[in-house]
Design a protein around this motif. Sequence first.
Motif, PDB file in Angstrom:
ATOM      1  N   UNK A  60       0.847  -1.181   0.000  1.00 62.26           N
ATOM      2  CA  UNK A  60       0.000   0.000   0.000  1.00 62.26           C
ATOM      3  C   UNK A  60       0.883   1.231   0.000  1.00 62.26           C
ATOM      4  N   UNK A  61       0.706   2.139  -0.992  1.00 56.68           N
ATOM      5  CA  UNK A  61       1.482   3.383  -0.964  1.00 56.68           C
ATOM      6  C   UNK A  61       1.216   4.155   0.330  1.00 56.68           C
ATOM      7  N   UNK A 110      -5.115  -1.165   2.743  1.00 55.87           N
ATOM      8  CA  UNK A 110      -5.820  -1.706   1.588  1.00 55.87           C
ATOM      9  C   UNK A 110      -6.552  -2.974   2.001  1.00 55.87           C
ATOM     10  N   UNK A 111      -7.825  -3.117   1.644  1.00 55.53           N
ATOM     11  CA  UNK A 111      -8.541  -4.344   2.000  1.00 55.53           C
ATOM     12  C   UNK A 111      -8.225  -5.486   1.043  1.00 55.53           C
ATOM     13  N   UNK A 148       0.126  -2.548   5.837  1.00 53.17           N
ATOM     14  CA  UNK A 148      -0.700  -1.777   4.909  1.00 53.17           C
ATOM     15  C   UNK A 148      -1.810  -2.567   4.277  1.00 53.17           C
ATOM     16  N   UNK A 149      -2.025  -3.808   4.709  1.00 54.46           N
ATOM     17  CA  UNK A 149      -3.146  -4.610   4.233  1.00 54.46           C
ATOM     18  C   UNK A 149      -4.054  -4.953   5.409  1.00 54.46           C
ATOM     19  N   UNK A 150      -5.345  -5.072   5.130  1.00 53.78           N
ATOM     20  CA  UNK A 150      -6.301  -5.555   6.126  1.00 53.78           C
ATOM     21  C   UNK A 150      -7.065  -6.718   5.497  1.00 53.78           C
ATOM     22  N   UNK A 151      -7.152  -7.826   6.223  1.00 50.21           N
ATOM     23  CA  UNK A 151      -7.829  -9.013   5.713  1.00 50.21           C
ATOM     24  C   UNK A 151      -9.293  -8.999   6.139  1.00 50.21           C
ATOM     25  N   UNK A 174     -21.525  -4.587 -13.889  1.00 50.87           N
ATOM     26  CA  UNK A 174     -20.189  -4.000 -13.737  1.00 50.87           C
ATOM     27  C   UNK A 174     -19.330  -4.778 -12.769  1.00 50.87           C
ATOM     28  N   UNK A 175     -18.031  -4.744 -13.006  1.00 46.66           N
ATOM     29  CA  UNK A 175     -17.089  -5.374 -12.084  1.00 46.66           C
ATOM     30  C   UNK A 175     -17.029  -4.575 -10.788  1.00 46.66           C
ATOM     31  N   UNK A 176     -16.738  -5.228  -9.671  1.00 41.77           N
ATOM     32  CA  UNK A 176     -16.586  -4.479  -8.415  1.00 41.77           C
ATOM     33  C   UNK A 176     -15.521  -3.399  -8.554  1.00 41.77           C
ATOM     34  N   UNK A 177     -15.757  -2.289  -7.899  1.00 36.46           N
ATOM     35  CA  UNK A 177     -14.825  -1.165  -7.982  1.00 36.46           C
ATOM     36  C   UNK A 177     -13.522  -1.483  -7.271  1.00 36.46           C
ATOM     37  N   UNK A 178     -12.456  -0.885  -7.764  1.00 37.50           N
ATOM     38  CA  UNK A 178     -11.169  -0.991  -7.079  1.00 37.50           C
ATOM     39  C   UNK A 178     -11.221  -0.167  -5.795  1.00 37.50           C
ATOM     40  N   UNK A 179     -10.412  -0.503  -4.787  1.00 39.28           N
ATOM     41  CA  UNK A 179     -10.386   0.308  -3.568  1.00 39.28           C
ATOM     42  C   UNK A 179     -10.035   1.749  -3.899  1.00 39.28           C
ATOM     43  N   UNK A 180     -10.728   2.709  -3.308  1.00 34.82           N
ATOM     44  CA  UNK A 180     -10.432   4.118  -3.621  1.00 34.82           C
ATOM     45  C   UNK A 180      -9.034   4.509  -3.153  1.00 34.82           C
ATOM     46  N   UNK A 181      -8.443   5.425  -3.884  1.00 33.92           N
ATOM     47  CA  UNK A 181      -7.140   5.973  -3.521  1.00 33.92           C
ATOM     48  C   UNK A 181      -7.345   7.401  -3.039  1.00 33.92           C
ATOM     49  N   UNK A 182      -6.971   7.685  -1.795  1.00 39.62           N
ATOM     50  CA  UNK A 182      -7.116   9.016  -1.237  1.00 39.62           C
ATOM     51  C   UNK A 182      -5.753   9.668  -1.103  1.00 39.62           C
TER      52      UNK A 182
END
Length: 652
Positions: A56-57, A63-64, A92-95, A248-256
Amino acid sequence: MDPIEPHPPIVFDESGAPVSVRYGDVFRSRGGARAEARAVFVEGCGLPQRWRALHRPGSGVARPFAVLELGFGAGLNFLETLAAWRDAAPAGLRLHFVSIEAHPLARTDLARVHEALGADVADAARLRARWPLALPGMHPIEFDDGKVVLHLCLGDASRMAARLRMAADAIFLDGFAPERNPAMWDEATMRAIARLARPGAPFSTWTAASHVRDALVAAGFEVERIAGHGGKRHRLRGRYAPRWRSFPAPSAPPEWPSNDVLVVGAGLAGAATAAGFARRGWKVQVVEAQPLAAAGGSGQPLAADHLHLSSDDNVLARLTRAGLSARDWLADDATPAPDGKLVLDADDEQSQKRIAMLKALRFPAEFVRHVDGTEASELAGIMLPRGALWLPRAHVEDPRALVRRWLACDAIALRTGTRVERLEPDDRGWRALGAGGGTIARAAIVVLANAADATRLGATSSIRMRAMHGQSTWLARECLPGLRRAVSGLAWAAPAEDRILVGATFEAGDCVEFTAQADASNLRRLARMLAAPPTGALARADDWARAARSASVGVRWSSADRIASIGAMPDEANAGIDAERLVHDARRPLPRMPGMYGAFGFGARGVLWACLAARCLPALADGSPAPIEADLLRAIDPARFLRRNLRQGRER
């Protein structure tokens, strides 16, 4: 939703393997159960390698990564995934482990199965300690300080999958044998799963049944048959790779741009929301116009959890139940244990209807049961005229104390006595400006938790808010000396040390002045509720009036449907431009204000709605699986009135 049927007691076969009497199948063989879970599912979907490749930047927002499972059973796949996660997952990841189970085991049976299959002792004990009641819906359970979230979804697989809102990065298919539990493996269920899968998401299962393979292929999965594990000849694995999509495909996690969030308002809504974001790793600024937090409608001496129950388990009932679950999630060591609440029957007819309702719902007695007049009186500590619904998990607590606890976090900065006049988008997200045009705060996202003023800052007119005057009354303890817990019905009353709080009115109006009429109304309704027969209730209320005084007064804002608004704010200006297409294509998503969310319109259920906002809004902001079902998200969506308004505008 359909009632939950808990799993029958477990039996063990001659080898010592746990057997489901319901399905006539083993949960897993006694030998090598953990190895099978690791090989077939964790390694079968290549999870450790995929986790190591992700990072995760530096925004600070985790990031989920979401695993979707059909068939939780005793949770062995989850426990092995949890162990693998600790070994392989980078920072930086959450499961998020989302698992559907139609027939949950009792906690005692869960312990027996864990022992028989050799589950990790410590993690299995933690799972059992957090094991939810057998209530339909979603039950989030956290591990490792919230870095791992198990979303246990109780209900039918196909119907529950259709109600999830998530983007699955991997899929475990682990129900009982297809010939014994065919509904979990049919084409409708596989299509429901496909709607939740990210492109390329791998799946794995222990079975190689041809009709399962056909159902997966029809749903858009590439499927291969490979060697089985532990003596099984074959099993299936593959990935989601449809040749075309009708959805539609599920959206990518948003980048803030950062992990900063601005919450406008420091009442119950704002404080709970701030606490929810802080627990997810966000840095939170809270700005309140009043000199103190909880100075508006949240400034009541006591607030009760007003759960709704209905024979059809409707949307409001499910939402308030989810709010209670979220309240438990927000609890800390300082949170008092729930003392329960009694909801009195109005008459014998209502008693019979409630008894029939609970029989149909089949809810656990630990959540709700009907008690007769004798037991209700014993629970209340005073003589009651009739029976009641007993809700042992309901809280009654000082909302100001709740707000203080929720805001007492190093990640939350509170600024009071400052009114946000307007919000402007900028390169960092949002800028909040004060009366003189100066910048109050900047953040990547903003949450409007400031009651009626939220519609002004959010530039929305589709949600019509109603002001409801609420006044409560202090009654001397000697008037009801034995009362030891909250009772409600026509009115509600709760003990508060040496006094009793009675209330509260809920009438249209924005007056914040005390009125004698409001106090008299509270006392009359309480006297009628407690009288048997009602003869003399008015005289009793008059006697009480000499030992009563006004307690608190405030305005609570409610929407027309009396359901809170929690979610992404609509962009009404752009919706008006695109009104023609939005009206004629119900599948076209309504435009939203980027990075702007709302939590307002809480009415008389401030605590439950606030806790629900604390769970839902961070998940919406970081792209995690929603903690409640999709139809419930639609019911609380701040944009829910917009499409109807656009349609009416086109018709005119």
